[in-house]
Design an enzyme around this catalytic site. Sequence first.
Site, PDB file in Angstrom:
ATOM      1  N   GLY A  11     -19.869 -43.206  17.774  1.00 39.42           N
ATOM      2  CA  GLY A  11     -19.379 -44.565  17.613  1.00 39.42           C
ATOM      3  C   GLY A  11     -18.406 -44.682  16.461  1.00 39.42           C
ATOM      4  O   GLY A  11     -18.189 -43.742  15.693  1.00 39.42           O
ATOM      5  N   ASP A  38     -30.562 -39.725  23.615  1.00 37.81           N
ATOM      6  CA  ASP A  38     -30.182 -40.838  24.494  1.00 37.81           C
ATOM      7  C   ASP A  38     -31.082 -42.031  24.187  1.00 37.81           C
ATOM      8  O   ASP A  38     -32.296 -41.970  24.368  1.00 37.81           O
ATOM      9  CB  ASP A  38     -30.332 -40.396  25.955  1.00 37.81           C
ATOM     10  CG  ASP A  38     -29.895 -41.474  26.932  1.00 37.81           C
ATOM     11  OD1 ASP A  38     -29.623 -42.612  26.492  1.00 37.81           O
ATOM     12  OD2 ASP A  38     -29.828 -41.176  28.140  1.00 37.81           O
ATOM     13  N   TYR A  63     -25.743 -50.935  21.732  1.00 39.99           N
ATOM     14  CA  TYR A  63     -25.037 -51.369  22.936  1.00 39.99           C
ATOM     15  C   TYR A  63     -24.162 -52.541  22.507  1.00 39.99           C
ATOM     16  O   TYR A  63     -24.656 -53.622  22.215  1.00 39.99           O
ATOM     17  CB  TYR A  63     -26.030 -51.803  24.014  1.00 39.99           C
ATOM     18  CG  TYR A  63     -25.381 -52.122  25.351  1.00 39.99           C
ATOM     19  CD1 TYR A  63     -25.360 -51.173  26.365  1.00 39.99           C
ATOM     20  CD2 TYR A  63     -24.801 -53.357  25.582  1.00 39.99           C
ATOM     21  CE1 TYR A  63     -24.766 -51.453  27.592  1.00 39.99           C
ATOM     22  CE2 TYR A  63     -24.203 -53.649  26.809  1.00 39.99           C
ATOM     23  CZ  TYR A  63     -24.189 -52.697  27.807  1.00 39.99           C
ATOM     24  OH  TYR A  63     -23.587 -52.975  29.014  1.00 39.99           O
ATOM     25  N   THR A  64     -22.851 -52.324  22.420  1.00 41.56           N
ATOM     26  CA  THR A  64     -21.944 -53.307  21.823  1.00 41.56           C
ATOM     27  C   THR A  64     -21.012 -53.977  22.819  1.00 41.56           C
ATOM     28  O   THR A  64     -20.147 -54.754  22.415  1.00 41.56           O
ATOM     29  CB  THR A  64     -21.089 -52.635  20.728  1.00 41.56           C
ATOM     30  OG1 THR A  64     -20.346 -51.555  21.300  1.00 41.56           O
ATOM     31  CG2 THR A  64     -21.962 -52.122  19.597  1.00 41.56           C
ATOM     32  N   TYR A 127     -26.068 -59.950  23.910  1.00 44.56           N
ATOM     33  CA  TYR A 127     -25.798 -58.980  22.850  1.00 44.56           C
ATOM     34  C   TYR A 127     -26.419 -59.436  21.531  1.00 44.56           C
ATOM     35  O   TYR A 127     -27.187 -58.711  20.890  1.00 44.56           O
ATOM     36  CB  TYR A 127     -24.295 -58.770  22.682  1.00 44.56           C
ATOM     37  CG  TYR A 127     -23.925 -58.028  21.421  1.00 44.56           C
ATOM     38  CD1 TYR A 127     -24.271 -56.690  21.264  1.00 44.56           C
ATOM     39  CD2 TYR A 127     -23.249 -58.674  20.376  1.00 44.56           C
ATOM     40  CE1 TYR A 127     -23.950 -56.006  20.094  1.00 44.56           C
ATOM     41  CE2 TYR A 127     -22.920 -57.998  19.215  1.00 44.56           C
ATOM     42  CZ  TYR A 127     -23.273 -56.666  19.073  1.00 44.56           C
ATOM     43  OH  TYR A 127     -22.964 -56.000  17.923  1.00 44.56           O
TER      44      TYR A 127
END
Length: 303
Positions: A11, A38, A63-64, A127
């Site tokens: 990331g 994972d 998770y973006t 989110y």
Amino acid sequence: MTETLVFGRNGQLGQSMAACSHHYPDLQLKFAGRNECDFTDLDSILRIIDNEEPNAIVNTAAYTAVDLAETNSDIAKLVNCEAVRTIALAAAKRSLPVVHISTDYVFDGQGAFPYRETDKVGPLGIYGQTKLAGEIALSSVTDAHLIFRTAWGYSPYGDNFLKTIMRLLSTKNEIAVVDDQTGCPTSFLDLAAAILNILPAITRPGFDKFGTYHLCSDAPMTWYQFSMKIQAEASRILGDSWSGTECKIKPVTSESFQQPASRPVNSVMATDKFKACFGFGLPAFRQSLITTLTKLSEGQDHA
């Protein structure tokens, strides 16, 4: 030597930490990406913590995809909440401190003031809801945590607003950018350096600064204003070699874009608590922007 396991190697923030790590020779960092761990497989988190036996954990993985989270809520919850809970349980079992990255999206954005850590949360979308759930999961399992809420991250790595604007400016005659959402664009190189600065202290006996902090730039602006600053500095740095100087940037409202997830109108966050506790803040916005644009111009095709 501090042996720290860093989740989220691929990331923006993970890559930024790796890029900055040579400035911290006393830190021993192990970076784990999706190939090694994972986050949709919670057992893989436990296995790598068991195998590496770190002294501290930094979680930059998330998770973006804000809009996709609206339809992929199960995966967003698994990565942003359940994986964080799993890290917390494993860390608590071993008495390990955890640094975790959260977001300005835990707020609803209706306030007309910089949000403080004690202000009421109220995420608008999946989110933000799952990131808040991750904060709660971590803080409810272990007191030995640092939660850093940041905002509008940009870097030379991965996909982000700055790189998208650079590409559009160099390929379009006119672009439209939202001018009714306000936040604090934050260099992830700066954020990475701040985390690396703090790491040696959190494993020492008696460290008493655990908790939730806002850690972002102190330069509120809209996305439109950010894009204008990107264009101005890129034009100065790249000069005649760059075609993006002539592109017109048009301010528009959020309603001009049909997006599945609502965004906070105001997600400016106050950073006084972090500065008071740790004795430093992030560098000035303009210098951080120049540093990132310079790295992009040196290492990648700026189109």
